[in-house]
Design an enzyme around this catalytic site. Structure first.
Site, PDB file in Angstrom:
ATOM      1  N   GLY A 212       0.813  -1.203   0.000  1.00 61.18           N
ATOM      2  CA  GLY A 212       0.000   0.000   0.000  1.00 61.18           C
ATOM      3  C   GLY A 212       0.855   1.264   0.000  1.00 61.18           C
ATOM      4  O   GLY A 212       2.097   1.188   0.040  1.00 61.18           O
ATOM      5  N   LEU A 213       0.211   2.428  -0.032  1.00 64.69           N
ATOM      6  CA  LEU A 213       0.921   3.712  -0.012  1.00 64.69           C
ATOM      7  C   LEU A 213       1.846   3.775   1.197  1.00 64.69           C
ATOM      8  O   LEU A 213       3.040   4.040   1.074  1.00 64.69           O
ATOM      9  CB  LEU A 213      -0.090   4.860   0.061  1.00 64.69           C
ATOM     10  CG  LEU A 213       0.466   6.255   0.326  1.00 64.69           C
ATOM     11  CD1 LEU A 213       1.184   6.804  -0.886  1.00 64.69           C
ATOM     12  CD2 LEU A 213      -0.644   7.216   0.765  1.00 64.69           C
TER      13      LEU A 213
ATOM     14  N   TYR B 124     -14.964   4.378  10.261  1.00 67.26           N
ATOM     15  CA  TYR B 124     -13.523   4.147  10.139  1.00 67.26           C
ATOM     16  C   TYR B 124     -12.795   4.701  11.360  1.00 67.26           C
ATOM     17  O   TYR B 124     -11.919   4.063  11.946  1.00 67.26           O
ATOM     18  CB  TYR B 124     -13.043   4.835   8.866  1.00 67.26           C
ATOM     19  CG  TYR B 124     -11.577   4.748   8.580  1.00 67.26           C
ATOM     20  CD1 TYR B 124     -10.766   5.862   8.740  1.00 67.26           C
ATOM     21  CD2 TYR B 124     -10.999   3.579   8.124  1.00 67.26           C
ATOM     22  CE1 TYR B 124      -9.417   5.807   8.462  1.00 67.26           C
ATOM     23  CE2 TYR B 124      -9.660   3.510   7.848  1.00 67.26           C
ATOM     24  CZ  TYR B 124      -8.871   4.629   8.016  1.00 67.26           C
ATOM     25  OH  TYR B 124      -7.536   4.568   7.752  1.00 67.26           O
TER      26      TYR B 124
ATOM     27  N   LYS C 108     -10.415   2.809  14.195  1.00 66.09           N
ATOM     28  CA  LYS C 108      -9.035   3.207  14.474  1.00 66.09           C
ATOM     29  C   LYS C 108      -8.846   3.553  15.953  1.00 66.09           C
ATOM     30  O   LYS C 108      -7.816   3.235  16.553  1.00 66.09           O
ATOM     31  CB  LYS C 108      -8.637   4.387  13.588  1.00 66.09           C
ATOM     32  CG  LYS C 108      -8.437   4.014  12.134  1.00 66.09           C
ATOM     33  CD  LYS C 108      -7.287   3.052  11.966  1.00 66.09           C
ATOM     34  CE  LYS C 108      -7.075   2.624  10.540  1.00 66.09           C
ATOM     35  NZ  LYS C 108      -5.949   1.669  10.400  1.00 66.09           N
TER      36      LYS C 108
ATOM     37  N   PRO D 126      -0.811   9.565  11.503  1.00 69.03           N
ATOM     38  CA  PRO D 126      -0.343  10.453  10.441  1.00 69.03           C
ATOM     39  C   PRO D 126      -1.460  11.334   9.888  1.00 69.03           C
ATOM     40  O   PRO D 126      -2.620  10.948   9.885  1.00 69.03           O
ATOM     41  CB  PRO D 126       0.157   9.493   9.352  1.00 69.03           C
ATOM     42  CG  PRO D 126       0.248   8.167   9.990  1.00 69.03           C
ATOM     43  CD  PRO D 126      -0.799   8.157  11.093  1.00 69.03           C
ATOM     44  N   THR D 127      -1.079  12.502   9.422  1.00 71.19           N
ATOM     45  CA  THR D 127      -2.016  13.385   8.740  1.00 71.19           C
ATOM     46  C   THR D 127      -2.233  12.852   7.318  1.00 71.19           C
ATOM     47  O   THR D 127      -1.800  11.754   6.981  1.00 71.19           O
ATOM     48  CB  THR D 127      -1.436  14.817   8.692  1.00 71.19           C
ATOM     49  OG1 THR D 127      -2.443  15.698   8.191  1.00 71.19           O
ATOM     50  CG2 THR D 127      -0.197  14.874   7.811  1.00 71.19           C
ATOM     51  N   ASN D 128      -2.878  13.633   6.443  1.00 70.09           N
ATOM     52  CA  ASN D 128      -3.118  13.180   5.066  1.00 70.09           C
ATOM     53  C   ASN D 128      -1.791  12.938   4.357  1.00 70.09           C
ATOM     54  O   ASN D 128      -0.917  13.800   4.386  1.00 70.09           O
ATOM     55  CB  ASN D 128      -3.898  14.248   4.297  1.00 70.09           C
ATOM     56  CG  ASN D 128      -5.260  14.476   4.899  1.00 70.09           C
ATOM     57  OD1 ASN D 128      -5.998  13.538   5.142  1.00 70.09           O
ATOM     58  ND2 ASN D 128      -5.563  15.741   5.195  1.00 70.09           N
ATOM     59  N   LEU D 129      -1.674  11.787   3.727  1.00 72.61           N
ATOM     60  CA  LEU D 129      -0.413  11.388   3.097  1.00 72.61           C
ATOM     61  C   LEU D 129      -0.558  11.348   1.581  1.00 72.61           C
ATOM     62  O   LEU D 129      -1.666  11.206   1.065  1.00 72.61           O
ATOM     63  CB  LEU D 129      -0.010  10.000   3.603  1.00 72.61           C
ATOM     64  CG  LEU D 129       0.125   9.870   5.119  1.00 72.61           C
ATOM     65  CD1 LEU D 129       0.281   8.413   5.514  1.00 72.61           C
ATOM     66  CD2 LEU D 129       1.293  10.700   5.630  1.00 72.61           C
TER      67      LEU D 129
ATOM     68  N   TRP E 295     -14.477  18.838  -6.195  1.00 74.56           N
ATOM     69  CA  TRP E 295     -15.549  18.749  -5.195  1.00 74.56           C
ATOM     70  C   TRP E 295     -15.485  19.872  -4.167  1.00 74.56           C
ATOM     71  O   TRP E 295     -14.406  20.271  -3.744  1.00 74.56           O
ATOM     72  CB  TRP E 295     -15.413  17.449  -4.404  1.00 74.56           C
ATOM     73  CG  TRP E 295     -15.929  16.229  -5.104  1.00 74.56           C
ATOM     74  CD1 TRP E 295     -16.248  16.100  -6.429  1.00 74.56           C
ATOM     75  CD2 TRP E 295     -16.169  14.957  -4.515  1.00 74.56           C
ATOM     76  NE1 TRP E 295     -16.687  14.830  -6.680  1.00 74.56           N
ATOM     77  CE2 TRP E 295     -16.638  14.101  -5.538  1.00 74.56           C
ATOM     78  CE3 TRP E 295     -16.054  14.455  -3.211  1.00 74.56           C
ATOM     79  CZ2 TRP E 295     -16.980  12.771  -5.302  1.00 74.56           C
ATOM     80  CZ3 TRP E 295     -16.391  13.147  -2.975  1.00 74.56           C
ATOM     81  CH2 TRP E 295     -16.850  12.310  -4.015  1.00 74.56           C
TER      82      TRP E 295
HETATM   83  N1  LIG Z   1      -3.436   7.423   2.935  1.00 75.26           N
HETATM   84  C1  LIG Z   1      -3.451   8.339   3.875  1.00 75.26           C
HETATM   85  O1  LIG Z   1      -3.553   9.556   3.625  1.00 75.26           O
HETATM   86  C2  LIG Z   1      -3.309   7.930   5.334  1.00 75.26           C
HETATM   87  C3  LIG Z   1      -3.252   8.959   6.274  1.00 75.26           C
HETATM   88  C4  LIG Z   1      -3.118   8.616   7.602  1.00 75.26           C
HETATM   89  C5  LIG Z   1      -3.046   7.293   7.983  1.00 75.26           C
HETATM   90  N2  LIG Z   1      -3.113   6.318   7.045  1.00 75.26           N
HETATM   91  C6  LIG Z   1      -3.087   4.943   7.558  1.00 75.26           C
HETATM   92  O2  LIG Z   1      -2.161   4.152   6.869  1.00 75.26           O
HETATM   93  C7  LIG Z   1      -2.657   2.807   6.775  1.00 75.26           C
HETATM   94  C8  LIG Z   1      -2.531   2.329   5.342  1.00 75.26           C
HETATM   95  O3  LIG Z   1      -3.191   3.248   4.511  1.00 75.26           O
HETATM   96  P1  LIG Z   1      -2.748   3.407   2.960  1.00 75.26           P
HETATM   97  O4  LIG Z   1      -3.060   4.774   2.552  1.00 75.26           O
HETATM   98  O5  LIG Z   1      -1.379   2.838   2.747  1.00 75.26           O
HETATM   99  O6  LIG Z   1      -3.823   2.422   2.265  1.00 75.26           O
HETATM  100  P2  LIG Z   1      -3.626   1.507   0.973  1.00 75.26           P
HETATM  101  O7  LIG Z   1      -2.674   2.131   0.037  1.00 75.26           O
HETATM  102  O8  LIG Z   1      -4.993   1.172   0.506  1.00 75.26           O
HETATM  103  O9  LIG Z   1      -2.911   0.201   1.610  1.00 75.26           O
HETATM  104  C9  LIG Z   1      -3.625  -0.658   2.437  1.00 75.26           C
HETATM  105  C10 LIG Z   1      -3.043  -2.029   2.207  1.00 75.26           C
HETATM  106  O10 LIG Z   1      -3.728  -2.930   3.085  1.00 75.26           O
HETATM  107  C11 LIG Z   1      -4.046  -4.102   2.340  1.00 75.26           C
HETATM  108  N3  LIG Z   1      -5.237  -4.731   2.907  1.00 75.26           N
HETATM  109  C12 LIG Z   1      -6.472  -4.196   3.054  1.00 75.26           C
HETATM  110  N4  LIG Z   1      -7.325  -5.098   3.592  1.00 75.26           N
HETATM  111  C13 LIG Z   1      -6.592  -6.239   3.769  1.00 75.26           C
HETATM  112  C14 LIG Z   1      -6.901  -7.553   4.273  1.00 75.26           C
HETATM  113  N5  LIG Z   1      -8.126  -7.864   4.701  1.00 75.26           N
HETATM  114  N6  LIG Z   1      -5.909  -8.476   4.296  1.00 75.26           N
HETATM  115  C15 LIG Z   1      -4.665  -8.168   3.848  1.00 75.26           C
HETATM  116  N7  LIG Z   1      -4.295  -6.950   3.365  1.00 75.26           N
HETATM  117  C16 LIG Z   1      -5.257  -6.011   3.325  1.00 75.26           C
HETATM  118  C17 LIG Z   1      -4.333  -3.603   0.933  1.00 75.26           C
HETATM  119  O11 LIG Z   1      -4.151  -4.660   0.004  1.00 75.26           O
HETATM  120  P3  LIG Z   1      -5.124  -4.604  -1.295  1.00 75.26           P
HETATM  121  O12 LIG Z   1      -4.907  -3.262  -1.922  1.00 75.26           O
HETATM  122  O13 LIG Z   1      -4.605  -5.737  -2.105  1.00 75.26           O
HETATM  123  O14 LIG Z   1      -6.504  -4.795  -0.740  1.00 75.26           O
HETATM  124  C18 LIG Z   1      -3.247  -2.526   0.759  1.00 75.26           C
HETATM  125  O15 LIG Z   1      -2.039  -3.096   0.293  1.00 75.26           O
HETATM  126  C19 LIG Z   1      -4.094   2.832   7.285  1.00 75.26           C
HETATM  127  O16 LIG Z   1      -4.137   2.268   8.581  1.00 75.26           O
HETATM  128  C20 LIG Z   1      -4.428   4.291   7.367  1.00 75.26           C
HETATM  129  O17 LIG Z   1      -5.212   4.577   8.489  1.00 75.26           O
HETATM  130  C21 LIG Z   1      -3.229   6.586   5.733  1.00 75.26           C
END
Ligand SMILES: NC(=O)c1ccc[n+]([C@@H]2O[C@H](COP(=O)([O-])OP(=O)(O)OC[C@H]3O[C@@H](n4cnc5c(N)ncnc54)[C@H](OP(=O)(O)O)[C@@H]3O)[C@@H](O)[C@H]2O)c1
Length: 313
Positions: free
Chosen positions: A14-15, A137, A141, A164-167, A203
């Site tokens: 993931g990201l 959500y 968390k 983390p804030t928005n990434l 939006w």
């Molecule tokens: N993006 C942001 O701005 C942001 C900001 C603050 C905090 N965060 C935190 O960072 C964390 C990751 O976010 P992200 O942005 O990296 O999201 P992401 O890019 O969607 O990555 C999430 C990963 O989790 C995997 N996943 C989801 N459900 C799963 C399951 N049931 N079993 C196994 N793997 C699973 C997904 O695999 P698939 O894609 O194959 O389903 C994906 O690789 C989250 O906890 C989020 O709260 C993100």
């Protein structure tokens, strides 16, 4: 932590997860374990326990989650609550039973009340009503970070949490149905430039204030906390800097080189009016971000152009 530790990064593609893997490797950690969603569904408790039996990770980074923008959260609250609670119960529970020496849980700033004081300090948690558009959500968390706190309090497990804030950055999600605002803007302006479209519609009103952190900085902060922090309270990760969504749009438009007009669709939700993290604690621990927004957007657009054929669209 030591460089030979076996480190399991849940959500390693993931990201956030992929950035943490890059940062761990930059810091000399080589024993990194990952499983794709199709290899290991973290909602499946038995499969998670079998994985921990087999791999016996020393350190766990929980960066797997069901993540999405306002629209996705609004239309699927039950899935966001259930899937995220199942994932974090299974992974945190297994890490405890397998005596992992460290676990880092990743939440996000949506855990804070809609009208929290700005910038938002860590102890604003559970002091008021949540933003309704992503309440399910947020509650999942909050349950996760509190669970880490209780495992530390009852069993002394060194389980920590960060918010983390928005990434944004490499490997972001550019699918307009589930993406966050910044990657959505990069894609919309890029496609409008390529197709010669006279305008791009975005939006909301453009007035909300937001903070954005380049994901590699966030990942370095996570490795820093893994190595240096064992406190019970979660830690905000951000830049402490904000701008309006309108200013962000103009920055992305200019970085992409689009010359048409921006149209605001104020029939769509703005979300919470302002969300800026208080990063006093992170700075007092000794960590400070490096990549500022203009450079981060330039790096992200470079990545997008080079990976437009295999990015999540
Ligand atoms: N993006 C942001 O701005 C942001 C900001 C603050 C905090 N965060 C935190 O960072 C964390 C990751 O976010 P992200 O942005 O990296 O999201 P992401 O890019 O969607 O990555 C999430 C990963 O989790 C995997 N996943 C989801 N459900 C799963 C399951 N049931 N079993 C196994 N793997 C699973 C997904 O695999 P698939 O894609 O194959 O389903 C994906 O690789 C989250 O906890 C989020 O709260 C993100």
């Amino acid at each position: 932590m030591n460089k030979q530790d076996r480190i399991y990064v849940a959500g390693h593609r993931g990201l956030v997860g992929s950035a943490i893997v890059r940062s761990l490797k930059r810091s000399g950690y080589e024993n990194i374990i990952g499983r794709t969603h199709s290899e290991l569904d973290l909602k499946d408790q038995a499969a998670v326990r079998a994985f921990f039996d087999e791999e016996k990770p020393d350190v766990v980074v929980l960066a797997a989650a069901k993540v999405g923008g306002i629209n996705a959260n609004n239309t699927a609250p039950a899935d966001f609550a259930y899937e995220n609670m199942a994932i974090q119960c299974n992974v945190i529970g297994a890490a405890h039973d397998h005596k992992a020496k460290k676990l880092l849980f990743l939440g996000s700033t949506c855990i804070y009340p809609r009208m929290a004081p700005q910038p938002i300090p860590e102890d604003a948690l559970l002091t008021g009503p949540l933003e309704t558009t992503n309440e399910a959500y947020a509650i999942a968390k909050i349950a996760g970070l509190e669970m880490c706190k209780f495992f530390k309090r009852q069993y002394g497990d060194d389980f920590i949490s960060c918010m983390p804030t928005n990434l944004y950055g490499p490997h972001d999600n550019y699918d307009l149905k589930g993406s966050h605002v910044l990657p959505a803007m990069i894609r919309k302006f890029h496609e409008a430039k390529v197709n010669g479209a006279p305008s791009v519609t975005l939006w909301g009103t453009g007035s909300p204030l937001r903070e954005f952190l380049y994901v590699d900085d966030m990942a370095d902060a996570c490795v820093f906390l893994l190595e240096n922090y064992s406190g019970e309270q979660h830690v905000n990760i951000g830049t402490g800097k904000e701008l309006t969504i309108r200013e962000l749009a103009e920055l992305v438009r200019d970085t992409v080189g689009y010359t048409g007009t921006i149209v605001w669709d104020d029939s769509m939700p703005d979300g919470t009016p302002r969300k800026l993290t208080d990063v006093t604690k992170l700075h007092s621990l000794g960590f400070h971000h490096k990549v500022d927004l203009p450079e981060g957007i330039r790096l992200s657009y470079d990545w997008f152009r080079k990976n437009v054929d295999n990015a999540r669209m």
